[in-house]
Design a protein around this motif. Structure first.
Motif, PDB file in Angstrom:
ATOM      1  N   LEU A 131      38.280  58.139  69.957  1.00 23.37           N
ATOM      2  CA  LEU A 131      38.278  58.352  68.511  1.00 23.37           C
ATOM      3  C   LEU A 131      38.691  57.089  67.757  1.00 23.37           C
ATOM      4  O   LEU A 131      38.082  56.728  66.746  1.00 23.37           O
ATOM      5  CB  LEU A 131      39.221  59.492  68.141  1.00 23.37           C
ATOM      6  N   VAL A 132      39.725  56.415  68.238  1.00 21.32           N
ATOM      7  CA  VAL A 132      40.195  55.189  67.581  1.00 21.32           C
ATOM      8  C   VAL A 132      39.119  54.108  67.650  1.00 21.32           C
ATOM      9  O   VAL A 132      38.833  53.439  66.649  1.00 21.32           O
ATOM     10  CB  VAL A 132      41.521  54.702  68.207  1.00 21.32           C
ATOM     11  N   GLU A 133      38.515  53.948  68.814  1.00 19.92           N
ATOM     12  CA  GLU A 133      37.465  52.944  68.966  1.00 19.92           C
ATOM     13  C   GLU A 133      36.275  53.257  68.063  1.00 19.92           C
ATOM     14  O   GLU A 133      35.731  52.367  67.396  1.00 19.92           O
ATOM     15  CB  GLU A 133      37.021  52.854  70.425  1.00 19.92           C
ATOM     16  N   SER A 134      35.903  54.509  68.007  1.00 23.50           N
ATOM     17  CA  SER A 134      34.795  54.929  67.144  1.00 23.50           C
ATOM     18  C   SER A 134      35.128  54.666  65.669  1.00 23.50           C
ATOM     19  O   SER A 134      34.296  54.166  64.915  1.00 23.50           O
ATOM     20  CB  SER A 134      34.510  56.411  67.367  1.00 23.50           C
ATOM     21  N   HIS A 135      36.355  54.989  65.293  1.00 24.94           N
ATOM     22  CA  HIS A 135      36.784  54.760  63.908  1.00 24.94           C
ATOM     23  C   HIS A 135      36.748  53.268  63.570  1.00 24.94           C
ATOM     24  O   HIS A 135      36.247  52.878  62.499  1.00 24.94           O
ATOM     25  CB  HIS A 135      38.189  55.312  63.694  1.00 24.94           C
ATOM     26  N   PHE A 136      37.287  52.425  64.451  1.00 26.31           N
ATOM     27  CA  PHE A 136      37.283  50.983  64.207  1.00 26.31           C
ATOM     28  C   PHE A 136      35.860  50.442  64.119  1.00 26.31           C
ATOM     29  O   PHE A 136      35.563  49.590  63.275  1.00 26.31           O
ATOM     30  CB  PHE A 136      38.056  50.234  65.281  1.00 26.31           C
ATOM     31  N   ASN A 137      34.981  50.919  64.985  1.00 25.07           N
ATOM     32  CA  ASN A 137      33.592  50.461  64.953  1.00 25.07           C
ATOM     33  C   ASN A 137      32.916  50.820  63.644  1.00 25.07           C
ATOM     34  O   ASN A 137      32.211  50.002  63.046  1.00 25.07           O
ATOM     35  CB  ASN A 137      32.802  51.029  66.135  1.00 25.07           C
ATOM     36  N   LYS A 138      33.103  52.045  63.180  1.00 26.05           N
ATOM     37  CA  LYS A 138      32.442  52.505  61.954  1.00 26.05           C
ATOM     38  C   LYS A 138      33.046  51.914  60.696  1.00 26.05           C
ATOM     39  O   LYS A 138      32.335  51.656  59.727  1.00 26.05           O
ATOM     40  CB  LYS A 138      32.482  54.027  61.885  1.00 26.05           C
ATOM     41  N   SER A 139      34.354  51.715  60.690  1.00 28.45           N
ATOM     42  CA  SER A 139      34.998  51.282  59.450  1.00 28.45           C
ATOM     43  C   SER A 139      35.154  49.773  59.306  1.00 28.45           C
ATOM     44  O   SER A 139      35.159  49.271  58.191  1.00 28.45           O
ATOM     45  CB  SER A 139      36.363  51.949  59.306  1.00 28.45           C
ATOM     46  N   VAL A 140      35.283  49.039  60.419  1.00 25.07           N
ATOM     47  CA  VAL A 140      35.578  47.610  60.316  1.00 25.07           C
ATOM     48  C   VAL A 140      34.605  46.737  61.087  1.00 25.07           C
ATOM     49  O   VAL A 140      34.009  45.812  60.541  1.00 25.07           O
ATOM     50  CB  VAL A 140      37.022  47.321  60.812  1.00 25.07           C
ATOM     51  N   LEU A 141      34.451  47.024  62.362  1.00 30.43           N
ATOM     52  CA  LEU A 141      33.751  46.100  63.250  1.00 30.43           C
ATOM     53  C   LEU A 141      32.272  45.919  62.918  1.00 30.43           C
ATOM     54  O   LEU A 141      31.731  44.832  63.126  1.00 30.43           O
ATOM     55  CB  LEU A 141      33.908  46.545  64.708  1.00 30.43           C
ATOM     56  N   GLN A 142      31.620  46.951  62.393  1.00 30.30           N
ATOM     57  CA  GLN A 142      30.195  46.799  62.102  1.00 30.30           C
ATOM     58  C   GLN A 142      29.941  45.796  60.976  1.00 30.30           C
ATOM     59  O   GLN A 142      28.846  45.261  60.854  1.00 30.30           O
ATOM     60  CB  GLN A 142      29.568  48.149  61.778  1.00 30.30           C
ATOM     61  N   GLY A 143      30.960  45.488  60.193  1.00 29.87           N
ATOM     62  CA  GLY A 143      30.813  44.506  59.122  1.00 29.87           C
ATOM     63  C   GLY A 143      31.141  43.085  59.545  1.00 29.87           C
ATOM     64  O   GLY A 143      31.007  42.155  58.745  1.00 29.87           O
ATOM     65  N   LEU A 144      31.561  42.889  60.770  1.00 28.48           N
ATOM     66  CA  LEU A 144      31.907  41.558  61.269  1.00 28.48           C
ATOM     67  C   LEU A 144      30.702  40.892  61.932  1.00 28.48           C
ATOM     68  O   LEU A 144      29.746  41.564  62.305  1.00 28.48           O
ATOM     69  CB  LEU A 144      33.043  41.671  62.295  1.00 28.48           C
ATOM     70  N   PRO A 145      30.755  39.581  62.127  1.00 28.56           N
ATOM     71  CA  PRO A 145      29.684  38.897  62.867  1.00 28.56           C
ATOM     72  C   PRO A 145      29.601  39.462  64.292  1.00 28.56           C
ATOM     73  O   PRO A 145      30.605  39.912  64.845  1.00 28.56           O
ATOM     74  CB  PRO A 145      30.138  37.432  62.891  1.00 28.56           C
ATOM     75  N   PRO A 146      28.426  39.446  64.891  1.00 30.31           N
ATOM     76  CA  PRO A 146      28.231  40.056  66.219  1.00 30.31           C
ATOM     77  C   PRO A 146      29.214  39.584  67.292  1.00 30.31           C
ATOM     78  O   PRO A 146      29.642  40.378  68.134  1.00 30.31           O
ATOM     79  CB  PRO A 146      26.804  39.662  66.591  1.00 30.31           C
ATOM     80  N   GLU A 147      29.614  38.319  67.269  1.00 31.09           N
ATOM     81  CA  GLU A 147      30.514  37.823  68.301  1.00 31.09           C
ATOM     82  C   GLU A 147      31.954  38.341  68.131  1.00 31.09           C
ATOM     83  O   GLU A 147      32.763  38.208  69.039  1.00 31.09           O
ATOM     84  CB  GLU A 147      30.516  36.288  68.367  1.00 31.09           C
ATOM     85  N   GLN A 148      32.252  38.955  66.989  1.00 32.33           N
ATOM     86  CA  GLN A 148      33.606  39.467  66.743  1.00 32.33           C
ATOM     87  C   GLN A 148      33.651  40.998  66.684  1.00 32.33           C
ATOM     88  O   GLN A 148      34.649  41.568  66.289  1.00 32.33           O
ATOM     89  CB  GLN A 148      34.150  38.892  65.443  1.00 32.33           C
ATOM     90  N   ARG A 149      32.596  41.668  67.090  1.00 28.93           N
ATOM     91  CA  ARG A 149      32.522  43.127  66.982  1.00 28.93           C
ATOM     92  C   ARG A 149      33.123  43.874  68.161  1.00 28.93           C
ATOM     93  O   ARG A 149      32.977  45.071  68.268  1.00 28.93           O
ATOM     94  CB  ARG A 149      31.068  43.566  66.814  1.00 28.93           C
ATOM     95  N   SER A 150      33.821  43.207  69.000  1.00 31.73           N
ATOM     96  CA  SER A 150      34.358  43.843  70.202  1.00 31.73           C
ATOM     97  C   SER A 150      35.848  44.133  70.052  1.00 31.73           C
ATOM     98  O   SER A 150      36.585  43.379  69.426  1.00 31.73           O
ATOM     99  CB  SER A 150      34.137  42.925  71.407  1.00 31.73           C
ATOM    100  N   LEU A 151      36.269  45.217  70.650  1.00 29.42           N
ATOM    101  CA  LEU A 151      37.698  45.533  70.701  1.00 29.42           C
ATOM    102  C   LEU A 151      38.330  45.047  72.006  1.00 29.42           C
ATOM    103  O   LEU A 151      39.479  45.314  72.276  1.00 29.42           O
ATOM    104  CB  LEU A 151      37.909  47.050  70.580  1.00 29.42           C
ATOM    105  N   HIS A 152      37.569  44.340  72.796  1.00 34.06           N
ATOM    106  CA  HIS A 152      38.070  43.861  74.077  1.00 34.06           C
ATOM    107  C   HIS A 152      38.732  42.508  73.891  1.00 34.06           C
ATOM    108  O   HIS A 152      38.430  41.763  72.968  1.00 34.06           O
ATOM    109  CB  HIS A 152      36.926  43.793  75.101  1.00 34.06           C
TER     110      HIS A 152
END
Length: 190
Positions: free
Chosen positions: A104-125
């Motif tokens: 849930l946390v990963e999904s939330h971060f992806n939808k709210s923040v990460l999708q707006g970042l450049p592709p090389e910074q879209r990872s939570l790893h």
């Protein structure tokens, strides 16, 4: 109490907790039966109230233990999912909760923040060189008060000195120094 004072998630005490909850249930039923008895004296009512107070105290300790574990599981959910050694310390229900919460946390971060970042910074790893780390881990360098329940072999402190922990002694040490002593029951955290 060790769970509350430890920065890490300790092994689940599922069997002890189950037995304790069964005992609380039986004691509560007994107290309710005795409270309904019209032939009980003033002294017996006082004893019943003491027993009821003790039951409530034990319930509070159990709730505190469960709340502490739940807090740690949610705080370190992604770390738990990535670390099989930690998963072995959890009950099946706790592990399932950690996995769902991490998703849930990963999904939330992806939808709210990460999708707006450049592709090389879209990872939570943690493959990218970001500070602080993307996966929160327990701080095992945090200092804890450890009470020696028995005489323990000397432990090596970070500065290289040896600390002798005699029975009954309370020491302020980094958690990682006494972690193995805690696991075998030689010390308790206070």
């Amino acid at each position: 109490m060790n769970e509350r004072h430890s920065p890490d998630i300790l092994g689940c005490q599922e069997d002890v907790l189950g037995r304790l909850l069964d005992h609380i249930r039986r004691q509560s039923e007994t107290v309710q039966l005795l409270r309904g008895d019209p032939d009980s004296s003033e002294e017996e009512h006082f004893r019943i109230m003491l027993a009821q107070t003790e039951i409530e105290r034990v319930k509070f300790v159990v709730r505190s233990y469960v709340r502490t574990r739940l807090f740690k599981i949610e705080k370190y959910a992604r770390y738990i999912v990535a670390t099989p050694e930690i998963q072995d310390r959890l009950s099946q229900a706790e592990l399932t909760h950690a996995q769902k919460f991490a998703h849930l946390v990963e999904s939330h971060f992806n939808k709210s923040v990460l999708q707006g970042l450049p592709p090389e910074q879209r990872s939570l790893h943690d493959q990218t060189a970001f500070m602080p780390k993307m996966i929160t881990e327990p701080d095992k360098t945090r200092a804890v008060f450890a009470h020696a329940r028995e005489h323990c072999p000397p432990v090596r402190l970070p500065d290289g000195t040896a600390l002798e922990m005699e029975k009954g002694r309370i020491s302020l040490v980094p958690y990682h120094v006494i972690e193995h002593l805690l696991a075998r029951g030689s010390v308790e955290l206070v």
